[in-house]
Structures are given as C-alpha cells and as structure tokens.
Design a protein around this motif. Structure first.
Motif, PDB file in Angstrom:
ATOM      1  N   SER A   1      -5.386 -12.088   6.756  1.00  5.27           N
ATOM      2  CA  SER A   1      -5.753 -11.674   8.110  1.00  5.27           C
ATOM      3  C   SER A   1      -4.928 -10.475   8.574  1.00  5.27           C
ATOM      4  CB  SER A   1      -5.587 -12.837   9.092  1.00  5.27           C
ATOM      5  OG  SER A   1      -4.221 -13.190   9.211  1.00  5.27           O
ATOM      6  N   LEU A   2      -3.818 -10.209   7.897  1.00  3.31           N
ATOM      7  CA  LEU A   2      -2.947  -9.093   8.267  1.00  3.31           C
ATOM      8  C   LEU A   2      -3.242  -7.814   7.494  1.00  3.31           C
ATOM      9  CD1 LEU A   2       0.425 -11.076   8.369  1.00  3.31           C
ATOM     10  CD2 LEU A   2      -1.093 -10.546  10.278  1.00  3.31           C
ATOM     11  N   LEU A   3      -4.170  -7.870   6.542  1.00  3.97           N
ATOM     12  CA  LEU A   3      -4.469  -6.697   5.709  1.00  3.97           C
ATOM     13  C   LEU A   3      -5.167  -5.612   6.506  1.00  3.97           C
ATOM     14  CD1 LEU A   3      -5.718  -8.345   2.402  1.00  3.97           C
ATOM     15  CD2 LEU A   3      -3.530  -7.225   2.812  1.00  3.97           C
ATOM     16  N   ASP A   4      -4.913  -4.376   6.109  1.00  2.00           N
ATOM     17  CA  ASP A   4      -5.580  -3.234   6.728  1.00  2.00           C
ATOM     18  C   ASP A   4      -7.056  -3.234   6.381  1.00  2.00           C
ATOM     19  OD1 ASP A   4      -3.125  -2.370   7.691  1.00  2.00           O
ATOM     20  OD2 ASP A   4      -2.767  -1.068   5.961  1.00  2.00           O
ATOM     21  N   LYS A   5      -7.874  -2.784   7.305  1.00  2.00           N
ATOM     22  CA  LYS A   5      -9.322  -2.680   7.071  1.00  2.00           C
ATOM     23  C   LYS A   5      -9.637  -1.496   6.170  1.00  2.00           C
ATOM     24  CE  LYS A   5     -10.185  -6.094   9.821  1.00  2.00           C
ATOM     25  NZ  LYS A   5     -10.290  -7.408   9.262  1.00  2.00           N
ATOM     26  N   VAL A   6      -8.773  -0.492   6.169  1.00  2.00           N
ATOM     27  CA  VAL A   6      -8.930   0.691   5.316  1.00  2.00           C
ATOM     28  C   VAL A   6      -7.606   0.946   4.615  1.00  2.00           C
ATOM     29  CG1 VAL A   6      -9.391   3.168   5.252  1.00  2.00           C
ATOM     30  CG2 VAL A   6     -10.669   1.703   6.839  1.00  2.00           C
ATOM     31  N   ILE A   7      -7.670   1.157   3.296  1.00  2.00           N
ATOM     32  CA  ILE A   7      -6.482   1.465   2.506  1.00  2.00           C
ATOM     33  C   ILE A   7      -6.737   2.792   1.793  1.00  2.00           C
ATOM     34  CG2 ILE A   7      -5.016   0.755   0.569  1.00  2.00           C
ATOM     35  CD1 ILE A   7      -5.736  -2.140   1.248  1.00  2.00           C
ATOM     36  N   THR A   8      -5.803   3.717   1.910  1.00  2.00           N
ATOM     37  CA  THR A   8      -5.924   5.004   1.231  1.00  2.00           C
ATOM     38  C   THR A   8      -4.841   5.106   0.163  1.00  2.00           C
ATOM     39  OG1 THR A   8      -6.795   6.022   3.228  1.00  2.00           O
ATOM     40  CG2 THR A   8      -5.968   7.506   1.525  1.00  2.00           C
ATOM     41  N   VAL A   9      -5.289   5.378  -1.068  1.00  2.00           N
ATOM     42  CA  VAL A   9      -4.386   5.515  -2.211  1.00  2.00           C
ATOM     43  C   VAL A   9      -4.802   6.757  -2.980  1.00  2.00           C
ATOM     44  CG1 VAL A   9      -3.629   4.468  -4.370  1.00  2.00           C
ATOM     45  CG2 VAL A   9      -4.043   3.024  -2.392  1.00  2.00           C
ATOM     46  N   ASP A  10      -3.866   7.676  -3.174  1.00  2.00           N
ATOM     47  CA  ASP A  10      -4.146   8.920  -3.913  1.00  2.00           C
ATOM     48  C   ASP A  10      -5.407   9.610  -3.395  1.00  2.00           C
ATOM     49  OD1 ASP A  10      -1.897   8.481  -5.450  1.00  2.00           O
ATOM     50  OD2 ASP A  10      -2.988   7.607  -7.127  1.00  2.00           O
ATOM     51  N   ALA A  11      -5.516   9.737  -2.098  1.00  2.00           N
ATOM     52  CA  ALA A  11      -6.629  10.417  -1.417  1.00  2.00           C
ATOM     53  C   ALA A  11      -7.970   9.708  -1.584  1.00  2.00           C
ATOM     54  CB  ALA A  11      -6.740  11.865  -1.869  1.00  2.00           C
ATOM     55  N   LYS A  12      -7.954   8.477  -2.085  1.00  2.00           N
ATOM     56  CA  LYS A  12      -9.186   7.681  -2.178  1.00  2.00           C
ATOM     57  C   LYS A  12      -9.136   6.613  -1.097  1.00  2.00           C
ATOM     58  CE  LYS A  12      -9.850   8.465  -7.040  1.00  2.00           C
ATOM     59  NZ  LYS A  12      -9.816   7.911  -8.363  1.00  2.00           N
ATOM     60  N   CYS A  13     -10.238   6.474  -0.398  1.00  2.00           N
ATOM     61  CA  CYS A  13     -10.304   5.557   0.737  1.00  2.00           C
ATOM     62  C   CYS A  13     -11.114   4.316   0.358  1.00  2.00           C
ATOM     63  CB  CYS A  13     -10.951   6.279   1.913  1.00  2.00           C
ATOM     64  SG  CYS A  13     -11.098   5.255   3.361  1.00  2.00           S
ATOM     65  N   TYR A  14     -10.508   3.149   0.546  1.00  2.00           N
ATOM     66  CA  TYR A  14     -11.168   1.869   0.294  1.00  2.00           C
ATOM     67  C   TYR A  14     -11.331   1.147   1.622  1.00  2.00           C
ATOM     68  CZ  TYR A  14     -10.246   2.494  -4.687  1.00  2.00           C
ATOM     69  OH  TYR A  14     -10.219   2.970  -5.969  1.00  2.00           O
ATOM     70  N   ARG A  15     -12.542   0.691   1.892  1.00  2.00           N
ATOM     71  CA  ARG A  15     -12.835   0.000   3.145  1.00  2.00           C
ATOM     72  C   ARG A  15     -13.085  -1.484   2.863  1.00  2.00           C
ATOM     73  NH1 ARG A  15     -13.522   1.962   7.701  1.00  2.00           N
ATOM     74  NH2 ARG A  15     -14.072   4.045   6.953  1.00  2.00           N
ATOM     75  N   GLN A  16     -12.461  -2.330   3.680  1.00  2.00           N
ATOM     76  CA  GLN A  16     -12.670  -3.767   3.567  1.00  2.00           C
ATOM     77  C   GLN A  16     -14.090  -4.073   4.056  1.00  2.00           C
ATOM     78  OE1 GLN A  16     -11.130  -7.196   6.215  1.00  2.00           O
ATOM     79  NE2 GLN A  16      -9.412  -6.544   4.952  1.00  2.00           N
ATOM     80  N   THR A  17     -14.871  -4.732   3.207  1.00  2.00           N
ATOM     81  CA  THR A  17     -16.272  -4.987   3.563  1.00  2.00           C
ATOM     82  C   THR A  17     -16.590  -6.455   3.770  1.00  2.00           C
ATOM     83  OG1 THR A  17     -16.936  -5.105   1.244  1.00  2.00           O
ATOM     84  CG2 THR A  17     -17.068  -2.948   2.330  1.00  2.00           C
ATOM     85  N   GLN A  18     -15.728  -7.331   3.276  1.00  2.00           N
ATOM     86  CA  GLN A  18     -16.056  -8.753   3.364  1.00  2.00           C
ATOM     87  C   GLN A  18     -14.799  -9.596   3.279  1.00  2.00           C
ATOM     88  OE1 GLN A  18     -18.408 -10.134   0.066  1.00  2.00           O
ATOM     89  NE2 GLN A  18     -19.351 -11.720   1.287  1.00  2.00           N
ATOM     90  N   GLN A  19     -14.776 -10.673   4.055  1.00  2.00           N
ATOM     91  CA  GLN A  19     -13.741 -11.693   3.937  1.00  2.00           C
ATOM     92  C   GLN A  19     -14.424 -13.053   4.055  1.00  2.00           C
ATOM     93  OE1 GLN A  19     -10.511 -10.917   6.801  1.00  2.00           O
ATOM     94  NE2 GLN A  19      -9.280 -10.367   5.035  1.00  2.00           N
ATOM     95  N   VAL A  20     -14.143 -13.920   3.092  1.00  2.00           N
ATOM     96  CA  VAL A  20     -14.693 -15.270   3.089  1.00  2.00           C
ATOM     97  C   VAL A  20     -13.533 -16.240   2.976  1.00  2.00           C
ATOM     98  CG1 VAL A  20     -16.200 -16.892   1.894  1.00  2.00           C
ATOM     99  CG2 VAL A  20     -16.802 -14.465   1.951  1.00  2.00           C
ATOM    100  N   THR A  21     -13.409 -17.149   3.929  1.00  2.00           N
ATOM    101  CA  THR A  21     -12.319 -18.122   3.891  1.00  2.00           C
ATOM    102  C   THR A  21     -12.847 -19.466   3.390  1.00  2.00           C
ATOM    103  OG1 THR A  21     -12.678 -18.696   6.201  1.00  2.00           O
ATOM    104  CG2 THR A  21     -11.037 -17.016   5.753  1.00  2.00           C
ATOM    105  N   PHE A  22     -11.985 -20.157   2.622  1.00  2.00           N
ATOM    106  CA  PHE A  22     -12.332 -21.471   2.083  1.00  2.00           C
ATOM    107  C   PHE A  22     -11.056 -22.147   1.591  1.00  2.00           C
ATOM    108  CE2 PHE A  22     -12.809 -18.316  -1.232  1.00  2.00           C
ATOM    109  CZ  PHE A  22     -12.258 -18.891  -2.369  1.00  2.00           C
ATOM    110  N   GLN A  23     -11.178 -23.338   1.055  1.00  2.00           N
ATOM    111  CA  GLN A  23     -10.035 -24.084   0.510  1.00  2.00           C
ATOM    112  C   GLN A  23     -10.035 -23.939  -1.013  1.00  2.00           C
ATOM    113  OE1 GLN A  23      -7.791 -26.434   2.225  1.00  2.00           O
ATOM    114  NE2 GLN A  23      -8.481 -25.375   4.054  1.00  2.00           N
ATOM    115  N   ASN A  24      -8.863 -23.666  -1.575  1.00  2.00           N
ATOM    116  CA  ASN A  24      -8.703 -23.575  -3.028  1.00  2.00           C
ATOM    117  C   ASN A  24      -7.554 -24.505  -3.405  1.00  2.00           C
ATOM    118  OD1 ASN A  24      -8.817 -22.772  -5.711  1.00  2.00           O
ATOM    119  ND2 ASN A  24      -7.597 -20.941  -5.375  1.00  2.00           N
TER     120      ASN A  24
END
Length: 86
Positions: free
Chosen positions: A48-71
């Motif tokens: 829940s604390l993760l960034d919605k967008v992460i940029t690494v080496d000028a590449k942008c990754y966007r968080q698109t999905q989160q699914v919570t469950f028990q493991n």
C-alpha cells in the motif's frame, strides 16, 4: 521487440531475518531485466506504500493493478507494473 515479463514472489515476513525495502527490490529488478511488465507478491502493508509510478533509467513503469488476498494465512498484495510507451 522482445517481450519480457517478470513475476516475483520474494521472501517476506518470518522468512527474513532482517527488514528489506520493497521499492529498492523493484527498482533493482526493473534495472536488471528491463521487463515490459512486472508482477510482484508482497505483504499487504508495504504494497500500500508503493509508488504508483516508478522511473528507472528514464523508463517509466505505472502501477496498473493490485489484488489483495491471503497467502498461507498472511495478507498479501499482487501488484503489477507496466512499462509506459515514450
């Protein structure tokens, strides 16, 4: 263009003897493998604390999905990041 996905279920909780930082792990994976998509299973709270967008080496990754469950009785979150087009 080669399509590359990375799926990760790193150790967490009682399986680790010392704390770790999920964002640092994600950045290392993105830098090393340069995937089109990354899906990672993490404890629910750090997820829940993760960034919605992460940029690494000028590449942008966007968080698109989160699914919570028990493991194994632990609350977890499956989080997906997708490389954004330039």
């Amino acid at each position: 263009l080669e399509r590359r996905w990375v799926l990760v279920n790193p150790p967490y909780g009682e399986r680790l003897s010392s704390p770790w930082k999920p964002l640092e792990l994600i950045e290392q994976i993105l830098k090393k493998f340069e995937p089109e998509r990354l899906a990672i299973l993490l404890p629910e709270r750090p997820s829940s604390l993760l960034d919605k967008v992460i940029t690494v080496d000028a590449k942008c990754y966007r968080q698109t999905q989160q699914v919570t469950f028990q493991n194994g009785g632990l609350p977890v979150c499956w989080t997906v990041y997708i490389l954004q087009a330039k």
